[in-house]
Each structure stands twice: as C-alpha cells, then as structure tokens.
Motif scaffolding. Structure first.
Motif, PDB file in Angstrom:
ATOM      1  N   LEU A 278       0.836  -1.212   0.000  1.00  0.00           N
ATOM      2  CA  LEU A 278       0.000   0.000   0.000  1.00  0.00           C
ATOM      3  C   LEU A 278       0.868   1.258   0.000  1.00  0.00           C
ATOM      4  CD1 LEU A 278      -2.853  -0.989   2.490  1.00  0.00           C
ATOM      5  CD2 LEU A 278      -3.033  -0.692   0.012  1.00  0.00           C
ATOM      6  N   GLN A 279       1.921   1.239   0.790  1.00  0.00           N
ATOM      7  CA  GLN A 279       2.824   2.390   0.820  1.00  0.00           C
ATOM      8  C   GLN A 279       3.475   2.614  -0.537  1.00  0.00           C
ATOM      9  OE1 GLN A 279       5.577   1.617   3.998  1.00  0.00           O
ATOM     10  NE2 GLN A 279       4.076   1.992   5.620  1.00  0.00           N
ATOM     11  N   GLU A 280       3.896   1.522  -1.168  1.00  0.00           N
ATOM     12  CA  GLU A 280       4.513   1.658  -2.488  1.00  0.00           C
ATOM     13  C   GLU A 280       3.506   2.167  -3.512  1.00  0.00           C
ATOM     14  OE1 GLU A 280       6.065  -2.169  -3.358  1.00  0.00           O
ATOM     15  OE2 GLU A 280       7.765  -2.019  -1.938  1.00  0.00           O
ATOM     16  N   TYR A 281       2.244   1.697  -3.416  1.00  0.00           N
ATOM     17  CA  TYR A 281       1.207   2.167  -4.347  1.00  0.00           C
ATOM     18  C   TYR A 281       0.924   3.652  -4.142  1.00  0.00           C
ATOM     19  CZ  TYR A 281      -3.398   2.795  -6.451  1.00  0.00           C
ATOM     20  OH  TYR A 281      -4.459   3.269  -7.193  1.00  0.00           O
ATOM     21  N   GLU A 282       0.800   4.056  -2.890  1.00  0.00           N
ATOM     22  CA  GLU A 282       0.540   5.470  -2.599  1.00  0.00           C
ATOM     23  C   GLU A 282       1.697   6.342  -3.055  1.00  0.00           C
ATOM     24  OE1 GLU A 282      -0.239   5.598   1.527  1.00  0.00           O
ATOM     25  OE2 GLU A 282      -2.235   4.683   1.391  1.00  0.00           O
ATOM     26  N   GLU A 283       2.917   5.844  -2.863  1.00  0.00           N
ATOM     27  CA  GLU A 283       4.074   6.632  -3.289  1.00  0.00           C
ATOM     28  C   GLU A 283       4.115   6.750  -4.813  1.00  0.00           C
ATOM     29  OE1 GLU A 283       7.490   8.873  -3.176  1.00  0.00           O
ATOM     30  OE2 GLU A 283       6.078   8.344  -1.587  1.00  0.00           O
ATOM     31  N   GLU A 284       3.756   5.674  -5.502  1.00  0.00           N
ATOM     32  CA  GLU A 284       3.714   5.723  -6.959  1.00  0.00           C
ATOM     33  C   GLU A 284       2.648   6.697  -7.448  1.00  0.00           C
ATOM     34  OE1 GLU A 284       4.756   4.950 -10.845  1.00  0.00           O
ATOM     35  OE2 GLU A 284       5.782   4.399  -8.970  1.00  0.00           O
ATOM     36  N   GLU A 285       1.468   6.659  -6.811  1.00  0.00           N
ATOM     37  CA  GLU A 285       0.406   7.599  -7.177  1.00  0.00           C
ATOM     38  C   GLU A 285       0.823   9.037  -6.892  1.00  0.00           C
ATOM     39  OE1 GLU A 285      -2.573   7.034  -8.717  1.00  0.00           O
ATOM     40  OE2 GLU A 285      -1.675   5.072  -9.065  1.00  0.00           O
ATOM     41  N   ARG A 286       1.512   9.246  -5.800  1.00  0.00           N
ATOM     42  CA  ARG A 286       1.959  10.602  -5.463  1.00  0.00           C
ATOM     43  C   ARG A 286       2.957  11.115  -6.490  1.00  0.00           C
ATOM     44  NH1 ARG A 286       5.668  13.687  -3.013  1.00  0.00           N
ATOM     45  NH2 ARG A 286       7.174  11.988  -3.045  1.00  0.00           N
ATOM     46  N   ARG A 287       3.869  10.222  -6.933  1.00  0.00           N
ATOM     47  CA  ARG A 287       4.843  10.646  -7.945  1.00  0.00           C
ATOM     48  C   ARG A 287       4.145  11.011  -9.261  1.00  0.00           C
ATOM     49  NH1 ARG A 287       8.222   6.470  -5.751  1.00  0.00           N
ATOM     50  NH2 ARG A 287       7.483   5.004  -7.332  1.00  0.00           N
ATOM     51  N   LYS A 288       3.053  10.290  -9.566  1.00  0.00           N
ATOM     52  CA  LYS A 288       2.323  10.598 -10.791  1.00  0.00           C
ATOM     53  C   LYS A 288       1.637  11.972 -10.705  1.00  0.00           C
ATOM     54  CE  LYS A 288       1.309   5.792 -12.049  1.00  0.00           C
ATOM     55  NZ  LYS A 288       0.230   4.793 -12.243  1.00  0.00           N
ATOM     56  N   ARG A 289       1.255  12.368  -9.491  1.00  0.00           N
ATOM     57  CA  ARG A 289       0.534  13.642  -9.309  1.00  0.00           C
ATOM     58  C   ARG A 289       1.460  14.833  -9.266  1.00  0.00           C
ATOM     59  NH1 ARG A 289      -2.146  10.734  -5.050  1.00  0.00           N
ATOM     60  NH2 ARG A 289      -0.913  11.965  -3.562  1.00  0.00           N
ATOM     61  N   LEU A 290       2.746  14.625  -9.136  1.00  0.00           N
ATOM     62  CA  LEU A 290       3.665  15.741  -8.943  1.00  0.00           C
ATOM     63  C   LEU A 290       3.574  16.743 -10.089  1.00  0.00           C
ATOM     64  CD1 LEU A 290       6.871  13.937  -7.597  1.00  0.00           C
ATOM     65  CD2 LEU A 290       5.053  15.050  -6.306  1.00  0.00           C
ATOM     66  N   GLY A 291       3.569  18.025  -9.710  1.00  0.00           N
ATOM     67  CA  GLY A 291       3.510  19.100 -10.698  1.00  0.00           C
ATOM     68  C   GLY A 291       4.859  19.422 -11.281  1.00  0.00           C
ATOM     69  N   PRO A 292       4.924  20.475 -12.099  1.00  0.00           N
ATOM     70  CA  PRO A 292       6.195  20.829 -12.751  1.00  0.00           C
ATOM     71  C   PRO A 292       7.289  21.210 -11.765  1.00  0.00           C
ATOM     72  CG  PRO A 292       4.549  22.542 -13.084  1.00  0.00           C
ATOM     73  CD  PRO A 292       3.815  21.380 -12.512  1.00  0.00           C
ATOM     74  N   GLY A 293       6.887  21.674 -10.579  1.00  0.00           N
ATOM     75  CA  GLY A 293       7.883  22.056  -9.573  1.00  0.00           C
ATOM     76  C   GLY A 293       8.197  20.943  -8.594  1.00  0.00           C
ATOM     77  N   GLY A 294       7.645  19.763  -8.820  1.00  0.00           N
ATOM     78  CA  GLY A 294       7.935  18.624  -7.964  1.00  0.00           C
ATOM     79  C   GLY A 294       7.099  18.540  -6.710  1.00  0.00           C
ATOM     80  N   LEU A 295       6.001  19.317  -6.622  1.00  0.00           N
ATOM     81  CA  LEU A 295       5.135  19.290  -5.444  1.00  0.00           C
ATOM     82  C   LEU A 295       3.864  18.501  -5.735  1.00  0.00           C
ATOM     83  CD1 LEU A 295       5.417  22.941  -4.063  1.00  0.00           C
ATOM     84  CD2 LEU A 295       6.748  20.924  -3.437  1.00  0.00           C
ATOM     85  N   ASP A 296       3.343  17.878  -4.680  1.00  0.00           N
ATOM     86  CA  ASP A 296       2.115  17.094  -4.787  1.00  0.00           C
ATOM     87  C   ASP A 296       0.927  18.043  -4.653  1.00  0.00           C
ATOM     88  OD1 ASP A 296       0.030  15.345  -4.677  1.00  0.00           O
ATOM     89  OD2 ASP A 296       0.750  14.217  -2.945  1.00  0.00           O
ATOM     90  N   PRO A 297       0.028  18.123  -5.645  1.00  0.00           N
ATOM     91  CA  PRO A 297      -1.116  19.050  -5.557  1.00  0.00           C
ATOM     92  C   PRO A 297      -2.039  18.753  -4.381  1.00  0.00           C
ATOM     93  CG  PRO A 297      -1.352  17.555  -7.415  1.00  0.00           C
ATOM     94  CD  PRO A 297       0.031  17.380  -6.906  1.00  0.00           C
ATOM     95  N   VAL A 298      -2.162  17.494  -3.998  1.00  0.00           N
ATOM     96  CA  VAL A 298      -3.005  17.164  -2.854  1.00  0.00           C
ATOM     97  C   VAL A 298      -2.408  17.739  -1.577  1.00  0.00           C
ATOM     98  CG1 VAL A 298      -3.948  15.280  -1.481  1.00  0.00           C
ATOM     99  CG2 VAL A 298      -3.861  15.082  -3.966  1.00  0.00           C
TER     100      VAL A 298
END
Length: 378
Positions: A278-298
């Motif tokens: 679950l942690q690996e899945y959440e981390e993968e989803e977070r990396r997909k959401r990262l914006g151009p500046g490397g920040l998570d929009p959530v």
C-alpha cells in the motif's frame, strides 16, 4: 632362555587388596604413587647431572689434546714452550682420571636403574607420538547467491510436487508421498511452503493457508529430527511419522503449539507485506501527481488556508482574486508559487478566446497571482 625375573618385583601403588580399616585406602594409594613419581624424578635429575658432568669433562680433555697437538707442531726449543707443554700434559692426565670417575658413576647409576622394580609408567611406552586420520575437509559454506540459485532451480523443477504435498492432510498420505518422492525432504521444500503460506494469507485464503502451514511444520520437524540425529533427512522422515502417529499428549501439544506460532508469524509477515504494498502504491500515485515544480497538488491543497481552499472548492475565480487581495502579499505569493509548482494552475496561459472552461480558470488564477505580486512590489 628367556629371563622372566624382571617380572618378579613390580611396584604398583594399589597392589594390596586389604588395608587397615583405620587407613584411608584411596589416600594411601595416592600417596604411594606420588612418592614413586618423586623418586623417579629425583633419579632422572641425578642421571642428567651425571651425563652433563661427563660430557663437560670429555670436552675439556678434547680441548687439552688439541692444545698439545698445536704445541707439538710449534717450536719446542724455547724454555717457555717446554714448560707449557709439560703443564698441559699434567692437566690432561688429571682430566682423564676425572673422566673415568664420571664414567664409573654412570655405570653404577645404570646398574641401579636396571635393578629398580618396574611400575605402571615403565612397563610400556608409547609406540607412536601422534595419530593421523584421513578426514575429508568440510565443504565450504554456500553463499547467499548460491543458495538462492539452488532454491530457484529446485522450485522450477519440483513446484507441482511440493504443492501436492502441501495439500495433503493425513499422516499416512504424507508419509507415502515422501516415500515416493524422497527428494522433497529438504530445506528447499520447507522454504517454498513458508513463502506459499504468506502468499495465501495475503490473498486472504486463510483456510488453505492453515492447511499448508500444517505441512510446513511437518517438514520442519523432520529437518530438526535429522539435525539432532546428524543424518540425512531422507533417512529419518519415516521415524518422524512413526513417532507422531504414536505420540503422547506432550509431543502433540508441542507440535500444535509450534503450528499455531507459525500461523501467527505468517499473519504478521502478510500484514507487513500488505502495508508495504500500500505504501509503495501510494508513493507511486503521489509521484504521478507531482507538478512541474515537484510538489504534490493534494499536499499543497491541504496546506492552503481555508479561505483559499474554499475558492478552489467552489471554483469561483472572482472570490479567489478578492481573497488573495486581502491576504498578506508575502503569504499570498508563497501559496501561489506552491500552487504553480504543484500544477494547480498554469501561469502565462493562452488567450481567453482559445481556452476551455478549465484553462480559463487557470488563466484567471494566474492573473490573480500576478495582481498579488504587483501589490507587493508597486
């Protein structure tokens, strides 16, 4: 003729069958042995001193003879050389007498040694000073890579047979199957069954996991029995089944306790594996959401002030502009920059005529950000 007289007198510490009742027999025998050992040590010491004295005397005689020979070669006409030669002759004569005295003492000591009674320490002597065994050297321990490759090869070849064994329930069925497939009685089978149990628990196939866990403990008990007997597991698995089928209550309780402990360990390992997945899945989803500046929009949205969050929730651009205008310029700039880095909006958007609704909102947000920046630096 063989002379057997040497056996007439043998000194033994415990050669008396009966002793006085007031005497401690064990102490008496121990004292006799100690006294005999001390006499032997004293005799050996005396013998070594005589040998050393005799050798020293013989060395002096040889040195004196060498000096005499040297003088014979040299010129003896001088009075001094003649006197030296006579002195050495007298010294050599005295040394020969002393040598005979040492030799006589040694002969007496040897006769005394021959007349001494034999004992436990002199009846026999070691024939060999060491023993040599032809022992094969131990095989080098396998590395982790070798063990892993060995396990992989074994599983690829016998995976179906291992699973068949894991599904058996009756003692007789398990014994017969291992008798027909003795190669399965090994560490590789036990390791595969452990991993299979964890996989089944992760898949929430709990009943099947408990069945395979039972067979896993069977294999581990066989391996432990082989280790205790120091034999190949294939040579003792029948002993395990004979013992388990006729076991007393204590042995069965030990088996069942180990089985329950193993199930708990499997559940714990499965839980950890699920949490890690679950942690690996959440981390993968977070990396997909990262914006151009490397920040998570959530994460950026959750860190926004409530007033700004409300503007995004209702998608009211005018409300967002008014809110930014009322905020501290430094704080407003900080939050707007984070929104840009996370991709919440895109600055320098296209003209409004070519924008859809979402792009229009992003352009207006960018304009609001520019307005706040101009307010900070007029």
């Amino acid at each position: 003729m063989v002379d057997y007289s040497v056996w007439d007198h043998i000194e033994v510490s415990d050669d008396e069958d009966e002793t006085h009742p007031n005497i401690d027999t064990a102490s008496l025998f121990r004292w006799r042995h100690q006294a005999r050992v001390e006499r032997m040590e004293q005799f050996q010491k005396e013998k070594e001193e005589l040998d050393r004295g005799c050798r020293d005397c013989q060395r002096k005689v040889a040195e004196c003879q060498q000096k005499l020979k040297a003088l014979e070669v040299a010129d003896r006409e001088g009075e001094g050389a003649q006197g030296e030669w006579q002195r050495l002759q007298a010294e050599a004569q005295e040394l020969r007498k002393e040598e005979k005295t040492w030799e006589r003492k040694l002969d007496e000591l040897h006769r005394k040694e021959k007349s001494m009674p034999w004992n436990v320490d002199t009846l026999s002597r070691d024939g060999f000073s060491k023993s040599v065994f032809n022992v094969k050297p131990d095989q080098e321990e396998e590395s982790e890579e070798q063990k892993e490759q060995k396990h992989k090869t074994f599983v690829e070849k016998y995976e179906a047979q291992i699973k068949h064994f894991g599904m058996l329930r009756r003692w007789d069925d398990s014994q017969k199957y291992l008798s027909d497939h003795t190669h399965l009685v090994c560490e590789e089978t036990a390791n595969y069954l452990v991993i299979w149990c964890i996989d089944l628990e992760v898949e929430e196939k709990c009943a099947l996991m408990e069945q395979v866990a039972h067979q896993t403990i069977v294999m581990q008990f066989i391996l432990e029995l082989a280790k205790s007997l120091k034999v190949d597991p294939r040579a003792c698995f029948r002993q395990f089944f004979t013992k388990i089928k006729t076991a007393d209550q204590q042995y069965m309780e030990g088996f069942n306790d180990e089985l329950e402990s193993f199930k708990e360990r499997v559940r714990g390992r499965a839980k950890v594996r699920v949490e890690r997945a679950l942690q690996e899945y959440e981390e993968e989803e977070r990396r997909k959401r990262l914006g151009p500046g490397g920040l998570d929009p959530v994460e950026v949205y959750e860190a926004l002030p409530v007033k700004l969050q409300k503007c995004f929730d209702v998608k009211d651009v005018q409300m967002l502009q008014d809110t930014i205008s009322q905020m501290d310029p430094t704080e407003a700039k900080y939050h707007m920059q984070r929104c840009i880095d996370s991709g919440l909006w895109v600055p320098n958007a296209k003209p409004a005529s070519s924008l859809d609704k979402g792009e229009e909102e992003a352009a207006l947000l960018s304009a609001a950000a520019k307005k706040a920046e101009d307010k900070e630096h007029p």
